[in-house]
Each structure stands twice: as C-alpha cells, then as structure tokens.
Design a protein around this motif. Structure first.
Motif, short mmCIF file in Angstrom:
data_model
loop_
_atom_site.label_atom_id
_atom_site.label_comp_id
_atom_site.label_asym_id
_atom_site.label_seq_id
_atom_site.Cartn_x
_atom_site.Cartn_y
_atom_site.Cartn_z
N ASP A 5 0.92 -1.30 0.42
CA ASP A 5 0.19 -0.29 0.26
C ASP A 5 0.76 1.25 0.01
O ASP A 5 1.25 1.23 1.09
CB ASP A 5 -0.91 -0.14 1.03
CG ASP A 5 -2.33 0.72 1.31
OD1 ASP A 5 -2.36 1.84 0.37
OD2 ASP A 5 -2.79 1.02 2.28
N CYS A 6 0.76 2.13 -0.82
CA CYS A 6 1.73 3.54 -1.10
C CYS A 6 1.00 4.19 -0.96
O CYS A 6 0.26 4.48 -1.49
CB CYS A 6 2.37 3.12 -2.66
SG CYS A 6 3.34 1.53 -3.79
N GLY A 7 1.69 5.20 -0.12
CA GLY A 7 1.19 6.07 0.03
C GLY A 7 0.01 6.24 1.72
O GLY A 7 -1.12 6.10 1.41
N SER A 12 7.53 3.97 7.64
CA SER A 12 7.05 5.57 7.45
C SER A 12 8.19 5.64 7.84
O SER A 12 8.64 5.29 7.81
CB SER A 12 6.65 5.29 9.42
OG SER A 12 5.77 4.81 9.52
N SER A 13 8.17 7.07 7.29
CA SER A 13 9.06 7.34 6.23
C SER A 13 10.03 7.16 5.55
O SER A 13 11.29 7.60 5.77
CB SER A 13 10.41 8.20 7.77
OG SER A 13 9.18 8.84 8.88
N HIS A 14 9.05 6.68 4.33
CA HIS A 14 10.30 5.71 3.17
C HIS A 14 9.35 6.88 2.26
O HIS A 14 8.13 6.28 2.37
CB HIS A 14 9.92 4.36 3.52
CG HIS A 14 10.96 3.84 4.26
ND1 HIS A 14 10.62 3.81 5.55
CD2 HIS A 14 11.64 3.13 4.00
CE1 HIS A 14 12.02 3.23 5.67
NE2 HIS A 14 12.52 2.38 5.10
N ASP A 15 10.29 6.88 1.33
CA ASP A 15 9.80 8.03 -0.13
C ASP A 15 9.90 6.39 -1.55
O ASP A 15 10.73 5.25 -0.91
CB ASP A 15 10.97 8.34 -0.61
CG ASP A 15 10.39 8.98 -1.95
OD1 ASP A 15 9.97 8.73 -2.79
OD2 ASP A 15 11.14 10.31 -2.13
N VAL A 16 8.56 5.75 -1.70
CA VAL A 16 7.79 4.58 -2.09
C VAL A 16 9.13 4.30 -4.30
O VAL A 16 9.13 3.82 -4.09
CB VAL A 16 6.41 4.82 -3.03
CG1 VAL A 16 6.06 3.87 -4.08
CG2 VAL A 16 5.58 4.11 -1.80
N HIS A 45 12.29 -0.13 -2.23
CA HIS A 45 12.65 -1.42 -3.34
C HIS A 45 12.70 -2.22 -2.24
O HIS A 45 12.23 -3.59 -2.33
CB HIS A 45 12.55 -0.96 -4.43
CG HIS A 45 11.68 0.08 -5.65
ND1 HIS A 45 12.09 0.78 -6.27
CD2 HIS A 45 11.27 0.72 -4.74
CE1 HIS A 45 11.27 1.82 -6.70
NE2 HIS A 45 11.01 1.37 -5.64
N SER A 46 14.24 -2.33 -2.31
CA SER A 46 14.84 -3.99 -1.17
C SER A 46 14.70 -3.96 -0.37
O SER A 46 14.62 -4.96 0.09
CB SER A 46 16.90 -2.88 -1.11
OG SER A 46 17.04 -2.46 -2.01
#
Ligand code: SAM
Length: 239
Positions: free
Chosen positions: A75-77, A123-127, A133-134
């Motif tokens: 689930d992105c964003g 959290s605090s990760h950019d898709v 991705h890793s």
C-alpha cells in the motif's frame, strides 16, 4: 494545515472546532463545512476507518474483486492507514479467520503511519527510492506481491498542472517497483489526477499489463480530477 482526513474526530467535536475557527481562511472554513456534510466522513467515523478514502477502495474491491485471502499487498502512500485497514480485513492478514490463508500487508509513507494489527508499516520511506524497493523485497514472502496499491498524492503546490505532472511521475515510478516485486498476473491500482500526461501513464501501464481500466469511484469527489487506473495481468517486461 488541515489534514485531508479528520482522524477519529467525532462529528460534534468537529462542529465545535469549526465554531472556534474564526481566524481561519474562507477556504479552510469551506473545507470544514464540506467535511461535516460528507456522508463518507460520517460513515468512516461510524465504522472506525481512519479516513473517508477507505470507501473508495471498498467500492473498487467490491466491484472488481481485487483482494483475496492470502494475498500479499503493498500500500503506497498509506498514511493515515484507511486503505490498509480495508486490505487487512480482506486478505486476512490479522489472521482473524483461521479457515482462511493469512495474507501480508505492507504500507509505506513519507509520513508516520499509526500502527495497525495485521500490517507492517514503513513510515518515513519514499516509495520512489530504490532503497525502499529493496526493503520491500526483503519483507514480502518470496519477495513478491500480488497487488500494488497507490493512493499517493504529492503536497499540493497550488499549480494544478505541476501537481498533476508530479503525481504522474510518481505513478510511473511504480512500474519500476512492479518490475522488482509484482508477480506475473498481479495487479496495480494507482491514483492520478486527470490531465494531459494521463495518457502517457496509461500507455506505459498498457505496455506491461494485460488490461487497464479508468475508475472514478462514487466516494471520489465529483469536482476533483482524481481518477484511478486499475491495471491487471502483469507481465514482466522482456529486456
Ligand atoms: C491521500 S493520502 C493516502 C490516504 C491513504 N490511502 C488512506 O486511506 O489512509 C496520500 C499519501 O501519499 C503520501 N506520499 C506522497 N508522496 C509519497 C512518496 N513519494 N512516498 C511515500 N508516500 C508518499 C503522502 O505522505 C500522503 O500520506
């Protein structure tokens, strides 16, 4: 800055708050009035969803049967987590029904996502970042997802075309993510704002998916340019 979602705030406390908002701009007052009248906002309070957007995914899934028990879903964003709430129920990732296979739900957001039973949040990760991705490849069972969902939206700059373009670029980056984690035959559901670049995104999706539909769920506000592409039957690009 008002949050798009009125997090678990009761209808009456929102009303009280509105009366206190004498210093707010006219636009903010209009936004609050609209929230208070919105049946989906009321229903999300009643059903304990973190945000009205839950109803968009419920409606799409009821119609197109995207989510199944045992599925692995990214689930992105994801913040504040309403879509993840729906997904946890539908893929049985909280293991509430022992008769059904348990699924996996991983949510990602630039913001903090309050924890939820049955979901793992980054959290605090950019898709769009390869390092995210890793991490997803490590966390997913066999490194594979059945479905990628994206309700991502950039912070509005106030320039409509620029915002549309930024969102399209974010959606295009999901095809890189799909190449790494989406299993053949898998699905991608992504939000975009309609504009001149939407065709470019649709063409890109058609190059790697068997079918692409444009959706405008009833819960999506009529006056918004928000649309969703539902792309199904993923085939990994041949290089
Ligand atoms: C409309 S909200 C999502 C609501 C969510 N589907 C729910 O039901 O609770 C859009 C989210 O996209 C996130 N976002 C925007 N750009 C992002 C990015 N590059 N990586 C991860 N999340 C991003 C924003 O922080 C925001 O929380």
């Amino acid at each position: 800055m008002w949050s798009v979602c009125l997090l678990r705030r009761s209808f009456h406390s929102s009303l009280r708050l509105m009366k206190q908002q004498k210093g707010r701009s006219a636009a903010e007052q209009r936004w609050m009035t609209r929230q208070l009248k919105d049946p989906y906002v009321k229903a999300s309070h009643k059903l304990n969803f973190r945000c009205r957007s839950a109803f968009k995914l419920l409606e799409i899934d009821d119609k197109f049967r995207l989510l199944h028990p045992g599925d692995s879903v990214v689930d992105c964003g994801a913040a504040p987590g309403a879509w993840s709430q729906v997904v946890v129920q539908r893929v049985n990732s909280a293991g509430t029904d022992p008769e059904l296979p348990p699924g996996t739900v991983i949510g990602i957001d630039l913001l903090n996502i309050p924890s939820l039973d049955g979901a793992h949040f980054l959290s605090s990760h950019d898709v769009t970042e390869p390092s995210t991705h890793s991490k997803l490849q490590e966390l997913l069972p066999r490194g594979r997802a059945h479905i990628i969902l994206s309700d991502m939206a950039p912070n509005a700059s106030g320039f409509r075309e620029m915002d549309q373009e930024r969102l399209i670029m974010m959606c295009l980056s999901l095809t890189d993510l799909a190449e790494k984690i989406l299993q053949p035959g898998g699905s991608l559901l992504c939000k975009y704002w309609d504009g001149i670049l939407a065709q470019k995104l649709q063409d890109k999706l058609l190059s790697v998916f068997g079918s692409v539909r444009t959706l405008k769920p009833n819960a999506s506000r009529k006056d918004s340019a928000e649309r969703y592409f539902l792309a199904r039957m993923y085939r990994k690009p041949v290089k």
